[in-house]
Design a protein around this motif. Structure first.
Motif, PDB file in Angstrom:
ATOM      1  N   ALA A 236     -22.355 -30.961  -2.452  1.00 15.90           N
ATOM      2  CA  ALA A 236     -23.784 -30.900  -3.169  1.00 15.90           C
ATOM      3  C   ALA A 236     -24.204 -29.328  -2.964  1.00 15.90           C
ATOM      4  O   ALA A 236     -25.216 -28.956  -3.857  1.00 15.90           O
ATOM      5  N   HIS A 237     -23.957 -28.882  -1.984  1.00 16.28           N
ATOM      6  CA  HIS A 237     -24.470 -27.415  -1.696  1.00 16.28           C
ATOM      7  C   HIS A 237     -23.860 -26.299  -1.750  1.00 16.28           C
ATOM      8  O   HIS A 237     -24.032 -25.121  -1.270  1.00 16.28           O
ATOM      9  N   LYS A 238     -22.596 -26.468  -2.142  1.00 15.91           N
ATOM     10  CA  LYS A 238     -21.481 -25.478  -2.079  1.00 15.91           C
ATOM     11  C   LYS A 238     -21.791 -24.256  -3.098  1.00 15.91           C
ATOM     12  O   LYS A 238     -22.663 -24.488  -4.159  1.00 15.91           O
ATOM     13  N   PRO A 239     -21.547 -22.961  -2.886  1.00 15.32           N
ATOM     14  CA  PRO A 239     -22.058 -21.993  -3.784  1.00 15.32           C
ATOM     15  C   PRO A 239     -21.017 -21.993  -4.912  1.00 15.32           C
ATOM     16  O   PRO A 239     -19.830 -22.509  -4.945  1.00 15.32           O
ATOM     17  N   PRO A 240     -21.570 -21.391  -6.006  1.00  9.46           N
ATOM     18  CA  PRO A 240     -20.773 -21.304  -7.492  1.00  9.46           C
ATOM     19  C   PRO A 240     -19.265 -20.570  -7.141  1.00  9.46           C
ATOM     20  O   PRO A 240     -18.424 -20.957  -8.009  1.00  9.46           O
ATOM     21  N   ASP A 241     -19.274 -19.648  -6.297  1.00 10.77           N
ATOM     22  CA  ASP A 241     -18.086 -18.828  -6.205  1.00 10.77           C
ATOM     23  C   ASP A 241     -17.620 -18.732  -4.946  1.00 10.77           C
ATOM     24  O   ASP A 241     -18.532 -18.948  -4.032  1.00 10.77           O
ATOM     25  N   GLY A 242     -16.302 -18.179  -4.773  1.00 11.66           N
ATOM     26  CA  GLY A 242     -15.988 -17.893  -3.317  1.00 11.66           C
ATOM     27  C   GLY A 242     -15.053 -19.084  -2.968  1.00 11.66           C
ATOM     28  O   GLY A 242     -14.728 -20.000  -3.659  1.00 11.66           O
TER      29      GLY A 242
ATOM     30  N   SER B 199     -18.295 -16.346   9.402  1.00 12.86           N
ATOM     31  CA  SER B 199     -17.832 -17.128   8.160  1.00 12.86           C
ATOM     32  C   SER B 199     -16.921 -18.342   8.822  1.00 12.86           C
ATOM     33  O   SER B 199     -16.279 -19.012   8.054  1.00 12.86           O
ATOM     34  N   VAL B 200     -17.258 -18.577   9.976  1.00  8.86           N
ATOM     35  CA  VAL B 200     -16.355 -19.873  10.634  1.00  8.86           C
ATOM     36  C   VAL B 200     -17.608 -20.690  11.383  1.00  8.86           C
ATOM     37  O   VAL B 200     -17.907 -20.107  12.456  1.00  8.86           O
TER      38      VAL B 200
ATOM     39  N   LEU C  94     -15.358 -25.341   9.397  1.00  7.35           N
ATOM     40  CA  LEU C  94     -15.622 -24.642   7.935  1.00  7.35           C
ATOM     41  C   LEU C  94     -15.537 -23.306   7.916  1.00  7.35           C
ATOM     42  O   LEU C  94     -15.886 -22.797   8.875  1.00  7.35           O
ATOM     43  N   PHE C  95     -14.574 -22.975   6.941  1.00  4.08           N
ATOM     44  CA  PHE C  95     -14.214 -21.586   6.815  1.00  4.08           C
ATOM     45  C   PHE C  95     -14.694 -21.410   5.737  1.00  4.08           C
ATOM     46  O   PHE C  95     -14.661 -22.152   4.457  1.00  4.08           O
ATOM     47  N   PHE C  96     -15.313 -20.045   5.405  1.00  9.38           N
ATOM     48  CA  PHE C  96     -15.619 -19.678   3.962  1.00  9.38           C
ATOM     49  C   PHE C  96     -15.666 -18.321   3.638  1.00  9.38           C
ATOM     50  O   PHE C  96     -15.840 -17.395   4.475  1.00  9.38           O
ATOM     51  N   ASP C  97     -15.398 -17.532   2.341  1.00  6.13           N
ATOM     52  CA  ASP C  97     -15.386 -16.455   2.106  1.00  6.13           C
ATOM     53  C   ASP C  97     -16.054 -16.316   0.555  1.00  6.13           C
ATOM     54  O   ASP C  97     -15.669 -16.904  -0.281  1.00  6.13           O
ATOM     55  N   LEU C  98     -17.215 -15.828   0.799  1.00  8.17           N
ATOM     56  CA  LEU C  98     -18.081 -15.649  -0.359  1.00  8.17           C
ATOM     57  C   LEU C  98     -18.314 -14.343  -1.245  1.00  8.17           C
ATOM     58  O   LEU C  98     -18.131 -13.524  -0.055  1.00  8.17           O
ATOM     59  N   PRO C  99     -18.141 -14.125  -2.222  1.00 11.82           N
ATOM     60  CA  PRO C  99     -18.104 -12.853  -2.760  1.00 11.82           C
ATOM     61  C   PRO C  99     -19.827 -12.146  -2.488  1.00 11.82           C
ATOM     62  O   PRO C  99     -20.580 -12.854  -2.266  1.00 11.82           O
ATOM     63  N   MET C 100     -19.875 -10.894  -2.312  1.00 14.90           N
ATOM     64  CA  MET C 100     -21.020 -10.212  -1.867  1.00 14.90           C
ATOM     65  C   MET C 100     -21.444  -8.847  -2.630  1.00 14.90           C
ATOM     66  O   MET C 100     -21.983  -8.052  -2.115  1.00 14.90           O
TER      67      MET C 100
END
Length: 101
Positions: free
Chosen positions: A59-65, A38-39, A5-11
């Motif tokens: 179901a648990h994903k963040p709204p942005d990113g 983030s990996v 799982l790779f993710f890039d979320l705003p901060m």
């Protein structure tokens, strides 16, 4: 199989940081192991587990990113080349089906 799982979320805002923290805690509680920042990866025994995990992630994903899921075989995962750094001791990467630690 391994799910990577790779993710890039705003901060930028407090709410962004809170969403990041909640998502990261969900991943850890769900059995994902951090490979890099983030990996994360998790072992899946078959496709039905991958599908169930994908549903839980949605179901648990963040709204942005950006959140991306890659599924690879154990053989592919065991062939990761470490260009810089070393393999972490807490995970065992092998093509064998039975690993006794």
């Amino acid at each position: 199989m391994r799910m990577i799982l790779f993710f890039d979320l705003p901060m930028q805002t407090y709410l962004d940081r809170k969403e990041y923290t909640l998502f990261r805690k969900f991943l850890i509680n769900d059995g994902f192991i951090m490979m890099q920042e983030s990996v994360y990866c998790k072992l899946a025994l078959n496709n039905s587990i991958v599908k169930a995990e994908r549903t839980r992630l949605e179901a648990h994903k963040p709204p942005d990113g950006d959140v991306e899921l890659l599924v690879i075989t154990e053989k592919q995962f065991s062939q990761i080349d470490y260009i810089v750094g070393k393999k972490k001791a807490e995970t065992e990467d092998s093509e064998n089906r039975l690993i006794v630690l």
